[in-house]
Each structure stands twice: as C-alpha cells, then as structure tokens.
Design a protein around this motif. Sequence first.
Motif, PDB file in Angstrom:
ATOM      1  N   TYR A 270      10.979  32.167  16.140  1.00 49.37           N
ATOM      2  CA  TYR A 270      11.653  33.472  16.169  1.00 49.37           C
ATOM      3  C   TYR A 270      12.810  33.530  15.167  1.00 49.37           C
ATOM      4  O   TYR A 270      13.923  33.972  15.488  1.00 49.37           O
ATOM      5  N   ALA A 271      12.562  33.116  13.919  1.00 48.44           N
ATOM      6  CA  ALA A 271      13.635  33.007  12.927  1.00 48.44           C
ATOM      7  C   ALA A 271      14.308  34.351  12.675  1.00 48.44           C
ATOM      8  O   ALA A 271      15.541  34.453  12.668  1.00 48.44           O
ATOM      9  N   VAL A 272      13.528  35.410  12.458  1.00 46.15           N
ATOM     10  CA  VAL A 272      14.105  36.719  12.147  1.00 46.15           C
ATOM     11  C   VAL A 272      14.851  37.288  13.347  1.00 46.15           C
ATOM     12  O   VAL A 272      15.964  37.812  13.218  1.00 46.15           O
ATOM     13  N   LEU A 273      14.249  37.198  14.528  1.00 43.64           N
ATOM     14  CA  LEU A 273      14.892  37.720  15.737  1.00 43.64           C
ATOM     15  C   LEU A 273      16.211  36.999  16.007  1.00 43.64           C
ATOM     16  O   LEU A 273      17.243  37.631  16.272  1.00 43.64           O
ATOM     17  N   VAL A 274      16.191  35.679  15.915  1.00 44.13           N
ATOM     18  CA  VAL A 274      17.393  34.890  16.184  1.00 44.13           C
ATOM     19  C   VAL A 274      18.488  35.187  15.165  1.00 44.13           C
ATOM     20  O   VAL A 274      19.652  35.406  15.522  1.00 44.13           O
ATOM     21  N   SER A 275      18.144  35.225  13.874  1.00 46.17           N
ATOM     22  CA  SER A 275      19.155  35.482  12.844  1.00 46.17           C
ATOM     23  C   SER A 275      19.704  36.899  12.943  1.00 46.17           C
ATOM     24  O   SER A 275      20.892  37.129  12.657  1.00 46.17           O
ATOM     25  N   PRO A 289      29.915  34.783  18.293  1.00 45.46           N
ATOM     26  CA  PRO A 289      28.969  33.667  18.191  1.00 45.46           C
ATOM     27  C   PRO A 289      28.437  33.206  19.546  1.00 45.46           C
ATOM     28  O   PRO A 289      27.254  32.874  19.668  1.00 45.46           O
ATOM     29  N   ILE A 290      29.299  33.191  20.561  1.00 42.38           N
ATOM     30  CA  ILE A 290      28.845  32.780  21.901  1.00 42.38           C
ATOM     31  C   ILE A 290      27.874  33.795  22.468  1.00 42.38           C
ATOM     32  O   ILE A 290      26.827  33.443  23.018  1.00 42.38           O
ATOM     33  N   ILE A 291      28.215  35.085  22.335  1.00 38.16           N
ATOM     34  CA  ILE A 291      27.347  36.146  22.855  1.00 38.16           C
ATOM     35  C   ILE A 291      25.973  36.080  22.208  1.00 38.16           C
ATOM     36  O   ILE A 291      24.941  36.251  22.867  1.00 38.16           O
ATOM     37  N   GLY A 292      25.926  35.831  20.894  1.00 38.89           N
ATOM     38  CA  GLY A 292      24.647  35.780  20.198  1.00 38.89           C
ATOM     39  C   GLY A 292      23.876  34.494  20.436  1.00 38.89           C
ATOM     40  O   GLY A 292      22.642  34.511  20.496  1.00 38.89           O
ATOM     41  N   ALA A 293      24.601  33.380  20.588  1.00 42.78           N
ATOM     42  CA  ALA A 293      23.916  32.087  20.703  1.00 42.78           C
ATOM     43  C   ALA A 293      23.251  31.896  22.061  1.00 42.78           C
ATOM     44  O   ALA A 293      22.210  31.237  22.150  1.00 42.78           O
ATOM     45  N   ILE A 294      23.817  32.475  23.126  1.00 39.45           N
ATOM     46  CA  ILE A 294      23.278  32.234  24.478  1.00 39.45           C
ATOM     47  C   ILE A 294      21.832  32.723  24.625  1.00 39.45           C
ATOM     48  O   ILE A 294      20.946  31.946  24.989  1.00 39.45           O
ATOM     49  N   PRO A 295      21.528  34.027  24.347  1.00 40.53           N
ATOM     50  CA  PRO A 295      20.117  34.450  24.503  1.00 40.53           C
ATOM     51  C   PRO A 295      19.180  33.766  23.521  1.00 40.53           C
ATOM     52  O   PRO A 295      18.030  33.472  23.873  1.00 40.53           O
ATOM     53  N   CYS A 296      19.673  33.492  22.302  1.00 43.38           N
ATOM     54  CA  CYS A 296      18.814  32.816  21.321  1.00 43.38           C
ATOM     55  C   CYS A 296      18.480  31.400  21.771  1.00 43.38           C
ATOM     56  O   CYS A 296      17.338  30.938  21.620  1.00 43.38           O
ATOM     57  N   THR A 297      19.460  30.709  22.319  1.00 42.33           N
ATOM     58  CA  THR A 297      19.215  29.351  22.810  1.00 42.33           C
ATOM     59  C   THR A 297      18.210  29.358  23.954  1.00 42.33           C
ATOM     60  O   THR A 297      17.318  28.496  24.015  1.00 42.33           O
ATOM     61  N   LEU A 298      18.335  30.332  24.853  1.00 38.65           N
ATOM     62  CA  LEU A 298      17.390  30.424  25.973  1.00 38.65           C
ATOM     63  C   LEU A 298      15.973  30.672  25.468  1.00 38.65           C
ATOM     64  O   LEU A 298      15.007  30.085  25.983  1.00 38.65           O
TER      65      LEU A 298
END
Length: 417
Positions: A270-275, A289-298
């Motif tokens: 999911y490179a495009v979605l995550v970025s 960064p925290i708000i964005g990293a949490i759902p991407c990490t999951l």
Amino acid sequence: MEEHPKLLWLLRGILICLALLAGLLLLVNLPMISGQVSQLTKVISSILYGLVYAYLLNPFVRWVDKLLLPRLQKTKLQGEKARRLSRLVGILVAFCMAGLFIYLLIKLIVPQVGASILGIAKQLPDYYASIEKFVGRLVEDNPQIVQYVNLALENGYGHLENFIQNDLVGRMQSLLLTLTTSVYGVLRELINMVIGIVVAIYALWAKDRFLSQAKKLTVALWSPDRADRLMEQARKVDKIFNGFIIGKIIDSLIIGVLCYIGVSILKLPYAVLVSTIVGVTNVIPYFGPIIGAIPCTLLILLNSPIQGLYFVIFVLVLQQIDGNIIGPKILGDNVGISGFWILVSITVGGGLFGFPGMLLGVPVFATIYMLISDYTERALRKRGRPVQTKAYFSIRQVADLPAGEMGKEEKHGDSAG
C-alpha cells in the motif's frame, strides 16, 4: 501631586481585576463561545472558503505581477490597463496551477489509493482467518477464557436480536433523516466551495483596493506612529501565516514523496495509500506524524508484523529528517515560538475547533505571541530597560538590571519568552 501615583495604581488595579474577570468568564463560557463561533462559521463558510483560496493562490498572482507588470509598463499598455492585464493573467495562472495540482492528485493518487483500498477489502477474509486462528490458539492455551468468550457472544447476540426486533424499525425514520441531512450537508459544502471560488477571484482582483482601504482606515483612526506600527505588525502577521501554511504544504508534499520512495524501496504494501496518509497528516505539527503512522502501521501489520516494524522505524527516521533538516529549511523562523508553545497551541486549537484548529492554532498563537512581544519591547525601551530575555535570568529586583540600549532590536521570539 502625591495623590496621582496612588490614583494611577488604583486604576491599574481595577483594570487588572476587570481583565481577570473577563478571562474567567471566557473560560467558563468556552463551550458556548465555541458553539457560537462554529455556527457563525457555517453561515459565512462560502466567504471563508473564498478567502482561504485567495490567500493560498495569492503567491502565484504576486509572482506573475512581479514578472509581467514591469514588462507591460514598457509597452503601450501603461498605468491601470497594464495592472489589470497583469492581474488577469496572474489569476488565470493561479487557478490553472491549482487545477493542474488537483488533476494530478486525481489522476495519479486517487486510482492508486482506490486500488489499495480494494486490495485491503479482498484480503479481509484472510485477515479474519488469521485473527480467528490466533484467537483459537489463545483459547486452547487458556481454557478459562472460553467461558468469557461464550458469555460475551451470547450477550452480543441477545443485544443484536433485541435491536433488530424492537429498535431497528423504530429508528428507520431517524436513519433516513440522518442520511438526508448528510446528503444536504454535502451539497451545501459543494455549493459553498463553488461560491468560494467566485469570492476568491473577486478578492484577488480587488486585493490592492482592499489593502488601500484598510490602510486608509488605519491612518484615519490612529496617530502616525501607531498607524505605522499597526501596518508593520500586519506585515509580520502575513509573514507568519503565509510562511507557515505555504511552507507546511510544501513540506508535507516532500514528506509524502519521500515516504513513497522509502516504502517502495522497502517493498512494503500500500505504498501510495500510506504515503498519502503520512503526507496529509504531516501538515499538523507534532501530532501529525503520530496520527498518520498509527493507521498505516495497523494496515501493514495485517500483512506482516515484521514489515510493520520496518515501517515504524522508517517513519521515525523520516520525521527526524523532516523535523531537523527539511522543516527548518522550508519554514525557517517564520513561526518564531518554541516547541512548548507549539504544543500548547495545537492542543488548545484542536480541542476547540478540531482539525482546522490544529492546523491554524500555531500561526494564530504565534501572532498573539508576536503582539505581546512587541508591546513588551516597546514598554521596556520606554523605561530604558534591556529587551533581551537573558538579561532577566539572574535578577532578584529591578535595580539589578543593566541599562537598556534605546532602539536596540531583537527577534520577537526571544523577548517575551
């Protein structure tokens, strides 16, 4: 003559008490004031949309004016005609750039994001099977959990059956009303956005006249010294907002691109979605960064736990690069407040006004900070006191202060801090 100092101190005491009372009333009635501001925002939302569009597009218009207007003035088109043609070209260029950006966003990112979401949907059965297998092993190793799981399932089934039989039919009307309201809200926002474009065009076209009228009113209401000071402060406020908002957008675009490159090199899903998520949430300082990293990490953890760990490490490195290298290079010293006050402004702004408050809380607080700093410096200079904060570190009384140097300037980020 001896009574005047006492009277002055009495008046100051009364003013301080009134200010404290006003602050207390403001704190007590914050929810009501926030609700009224929210209602007012809804009423004038189309105008606010237009002003925001105009402010974001104004750098393009100013750039075209700077390049084109001197060349037009050397031709037969002079004076007002040259200015109008330059402004028309500037507005067209600004909206073409905005349209090109939106087109590229839709053309390049939206299909990729949609494909990622569809891929997640297709893999949901596999994710469910993995979770079910994990829960099965957990239950086998801990038989006492089976009773709690069965009890929870029975209670859940009972609540679901009761909801379907008794509540669902009765709530259909409210559900339809909510759906209708949501559709109406979307249509209203679309209309406001279209009206906002018209407002933005008019604001960009007549911005020189609006600025001239504001300066005219300032000169009429205040003394020359105070009028000059107000216009200087207005330029500082524009620098703070323009530097922060435009700079943060550019910074987030760079972070989004770097995130895509890094995720692609690491061969994470999911490179495009995550970025995209990381880039969009990066506009919020500190918490972004925290708000964005949490759902991407999951999302990545569902695919592979080790890849999720790689992503967390990569995001931490990326945000360190952004916070220490990219961000300072782009934003510079436009904000002028310390990390502590940035944290306070984001917390307060987000608590009162949600996402817009988190985004605009920093420049708003920086503006308030700048105004207080300017007032403090002027008052200290009038008293012949130093304006540098370091001069006050070790004093115990005012007599310990060295004499200030009249007219000595200092960056506003230091004087009140």
